[in-house]
Design an enzyme around this catalytic site. Structure first.
Site, mmCIF file in Angstrom:
data_model
loop_
_atom_site.group_PDB
_atom_site.id
_atom_site.type_symbol
_atom_site.label_atom_id
_atom_site.label_comp_id
_atom_site.label_asym_id
_atom_site.label_seq_id
_atom_site.Cartn_x
_atom_site.Cartn_y
_atom_site.Cartn_z
ATOM 1 N N GLY C 147 -38.406 -31.473 3.689
ATOM 2 C CA GLY C 147 -37.266 -32.128 3.703
ATOM 3 C C GLY C 147 -36.514 -32.132 2.361
ATOM 4 C CB CYS C 148 -32.960 -32.479 1.572
ATOM 5 S SG CYS C 148 -32.482 -33.902 2.685
#
Lengths: 344, 344, 344, 344
Positions: C147-148
């Site tokens: 994920g970011c």
């Protein structure tokens, strides 16, 4: 005064609340809904917590009958069927939508591509460009509040056309608006990531405000003309800047144009003629009911550049609507609207 | 190839580095300064840490002599005195400033209010509007890279004027630019709090790009005309959108205008003719060397609306400069510039 | 190489196209859709006109079977059922969604409130935090791309936790993201007028990236801990800045923290340790695959402030996915990703 | 009342004018300058054309003596020498700078790196955190108006510390501010192109508001503690959001924290306790004097997330200053400040 609002959840409606809340003559503000009956308004709009926590009311003829004035701030195509039963019999009406601005219902149908309101009802409405129609507004029960673009454009060019200082037959109007003009309806073109850092043009030569501007030029300056008018989307929330280009009548000077504007609006507190372009900008009127105007002649081409700025949600919508209410009730025009622009 | 940049700390210079870094034919990029000799470039510009950590070099004729090409990206008034000794004797020169664009030094003096470069030196420069001047650019040692506004405007209107499809004698050009066009020099008008959420107009009828556009219309379309041209500041960093209004020649259709544009640019990879306005926007070219163009005739007024968008720092500055370098060295125009726009 | 993308219309997918288009080893990019079969991609995305005008293809096992690698960039809950038939039999898979990141399907179900993928399939995926899992990525056919937020956070704190320089049992992580992290799905919270000029906090203590970060701390630093993690929405399009607070181990100096980070990443081109806070900012990595990290100890409280920035769409999504593809195919990690940040 | 402002050209000063203009008890607003004597204020600030066109006055003891109250909104280091002669003898003083907030002049010198005001003068000032110091403010002639960050932070954490519901010895405060907090002084970090689309951290562990917050925690909650406090710059003009993390006292529930806040502020119109995070955001207080607070306990870690938002220029500066003036003159606190937030 007891005031009602239909369409309070829209940005125009929220601005009506923001100003009416402080209006010394307004006692009650009642919000009406066709869908959300009973919902607590502030549960959707955090900025109104502790300020407006009352529930939304159902729209019924009875519930509206007791009002002194009703503002309708709805998408086009709604009030054309909603208002007719109330015209003349109920509260004073101020419609912020486009449904009653165009006197020719055929023109409305063509540009809005919607069913128009009944012709005899449209004829009873008065176009609420306050500075130009004060007498008719004062005696009217039913105001068609002008569009945001027409307000910015007309206030800046009407005096010059009426005085014969510019040629009304080659008007090029290049208008730019902040994103709030598109309202709170979700769309790809107002989706943050695709709107931010993007400047675009839309509705090329097809904006429904074109016939509204042409109708007003004929009504107030007695000139029939066809304008070139385009609209652009600016990555900011509030504000309209309109740049109009027009040939200047032979021998007319820059000073004459400026003086004509100053003379026209010297008794009108919300219109300011600005003489230095460095003072022009949408942030100079942000959050307020002012319209600032600047004009300059290009000696090389003998064409005038006429610039005007407004806050599209205030002078272009809610503010002018309240200004019209003040006129209808013979109150000072600035009542409840005497607010300094935010600037930053 | 060994490439030098004077003015690397400006936004145009930073973009030159961004693209030249990936240019397959460029081996060295040397940065020159008149003030900051020895300073590590990346200690000022964090985005270049580990990418360009070499020190700035002092500007001397010797240090420049060994270069294959020198880009000068300085404020106007600098290269007029800096470049003359290098013209014809040193590296190929590509000047991104305005100092060599106007062939009439008197006109330069009037619009820039600065001392012009020597007339005989100005005459040796070639105007670098790549798509319109390829042959002369290829054979030239000295390129005057076009201004950002002229690039956006000229690419969109030159084909239509040259083909006689629009009337060049009533051109109204309303241009809008992001703030990076003002460079990195500090000023109140680019101070965040006063620029953000503000749309404004500046230099009304006085922008120095007016004579540049008129000169190019005469040079490439063989028409002498006076244009109306105004510039606006958009609260975003990158991008120019220019909206041009012109009467359409009797009997000319919308399709003819679009076809003329498509035909003109069919061999030019960086100019795209867009047929749906919904695809037009500055973010569609952001970070890239593309220029997108859209045209539409208003049948009501028989006037054309011609729209073009570029990234002012790329096609409007560094990108076109590198495109010109490619032409000068007989390389494919897209070399090092084949980058997809960011969109968001 | 023949590359396929499912979810190309999302922002992660658009970034995959932007980088893969220039990847020297990629010959074909095929876009697949479950709904829009046959649609010309560039008719929706103007920035890709003339660049990617090919039609979207229908998703079928056959159409995917011929690919060398398939990127899936879809909302959570899609690939959990879409990918199982392809695992191990078809192309190499790189999933950018959250469906395969959490090894404990019960934890997935709790935090995503969605049906998890089959346990035995989840177990075959490798967590694609490139700098920390290179060997496993190289030998894997199935990558769960991080994920970011976890990418920004983990790269900055893992070295310090693993080295025992900070206390992993009182980590407070305050993260901020640009709006593009919310994707292109329309919602009131990403509607321009309500997102612009607004800074807000969301999903307080409930973000689904919390278990992902905790799982990675255990996997790579061998520490079981519970973190405090909150996320904020910044009125900008791209970028994540994560600020992590942690007690510093007795006697550990600021220099030791910085050196630990530098030593850890000295062979990793996309992670940069910045020693001056004035060089830190999301715009220093904008549009690129870099992660910049800065650390500073507060002597008054003996707590460290650990700051990292990434472009959420690049190192936080598409860029790291391509970096993982490069590792899977034993190519240089920087291939196709060697792009300088935009800065402005 | 006759009111004077020194520092009217700053953003705090402009906000003082915006609110005082509508204050029912204020008759005159006189603007004083040390440099621009005689200049027409509105010739610099277009938003005030026709509203405040009077000239700036020279600062003299006589010119100030006749005032009822004087607001000083100047950079730190100015009023330390300017105000002493006026303390106790002239008008009531409200200083918006940091010069009189810290009682320990040595601490001031250390954190501001400037010469402090005379100790005996500093001792006469009262810290103007209105909701917490009303009695002392009412009886004081000299108010040190709190900083923007301390106002947002203290209003949200003081009740919980005082009630012993959270542990004051491990406070981590992560604050974010719009750019207007940096004032109108030009700098690279507030230059539009480098501030826009950039989120950054600054003054890591070194912000001068740290000792102000610690002093107030001791003053109002009787606890000596050292806080972790960092500040970030948000690409927007107005607004502060502060996120504070603290361990919750054993057995204390989320409801208890919320009730404690509600109870503390139930008689205070400008502090609103918000129970749904979806209603929290800086735009919910934009342009107004409100402070909105939200709290939530993370059961996984038993730590509280305490969030507060204010408009840094209003409740964080000019608004609270006028609120303090109202208290000094025994007027209703909301007089002249009863304005609805803009929201959009």
């Amino acid at each position: 005064m007891k005031v009602g609002i239909i369409g309070a959840t829209g940005y125009g409606g929220l601005e009506l609340i923001r100003f009416l809340h402080h209006h010394p003559e307004v006692k009650n503000i009642e919000l009406f809904t066709s869908s959300d009956e009973g919902a607590i308004f502030s549960s959707k709009f955090g900025h109104l917590v502790t300020i407006h926590d009352t529930p939304l009311q159902k729209i019924t003829i009875d519930s509206l009958a007791g009002l002194d004035v009703l503002f309708t701030s709805t998408p086009s195509g709604v009030t054309s069927s909603l208002l007719p039963p109330l015209v003349g019999v109920g509260p004073k009406l101020i419609d912020l939508s486009g449904d009653y601005r165009l006197k020719d219902v055929g023109v409305f149908e063509k540009w809005y591509n919607k069913q128009p309101a009944p012709k005899h009802i449209v004829e009873q409405s008065v176009y609420g460009l306050t500075e130009w129609n004060e007498k008719n507004i004062q005696s009217s029960h039913f105001i068609a509040n002008p569009g945001c673009y027409p307000t910015a454009v007309l206030l800046s060019i009407l005096p010059l056309i009426k005085a014969g200082l510019i040629d009304p037959h080659y008007l090029v109007i290049d208008a730019k608006s902040g994103v709030s003009g598109a309202g709170n309806k979700l769309s790809q073109t107002t989706h943050y990531s695709e709107t931010n850092e993007n400047f675009s043009i839309y509705k090329v030569n097809e904006h429904q405000h074109i016939p509204e501007i042409e109708q007003a030029i004929e009504l107030f300056a007695n000139v029939k003309t066809k304008i070139t008018f385009n609209t652009h989307l600016v990555p900011m929330t509030r504000g309209i800047l309109a740049t109009t280009y027009a040939p200047v009548t032979e021998g007319v000077s820059n000073e004459q144009l400026t003086e004509c504007l100053m003379e026209t609006y010297k008794e009108h507190p919300f219109v300011r003629i600005v003489t230095s372009v460095s003072l022009m900008g949408t942030n100079r009127v942000k959050g307020s009911n002012y319209c600032d105007i600047f004009v300059k002649v290009d000696e090389r081409t003998n064409r005038a550049t006429i610039v005007s700025v407004i806050d599209n949600l205030v002078k272009g919508a809610a503010g002018q609507a309240i200004q019209n209410m003040n006129v209808q009730f013979s109150l000072p025009q600035t009542l409840g609207l005497d607010v300094i622009p935010l600037f930053i």
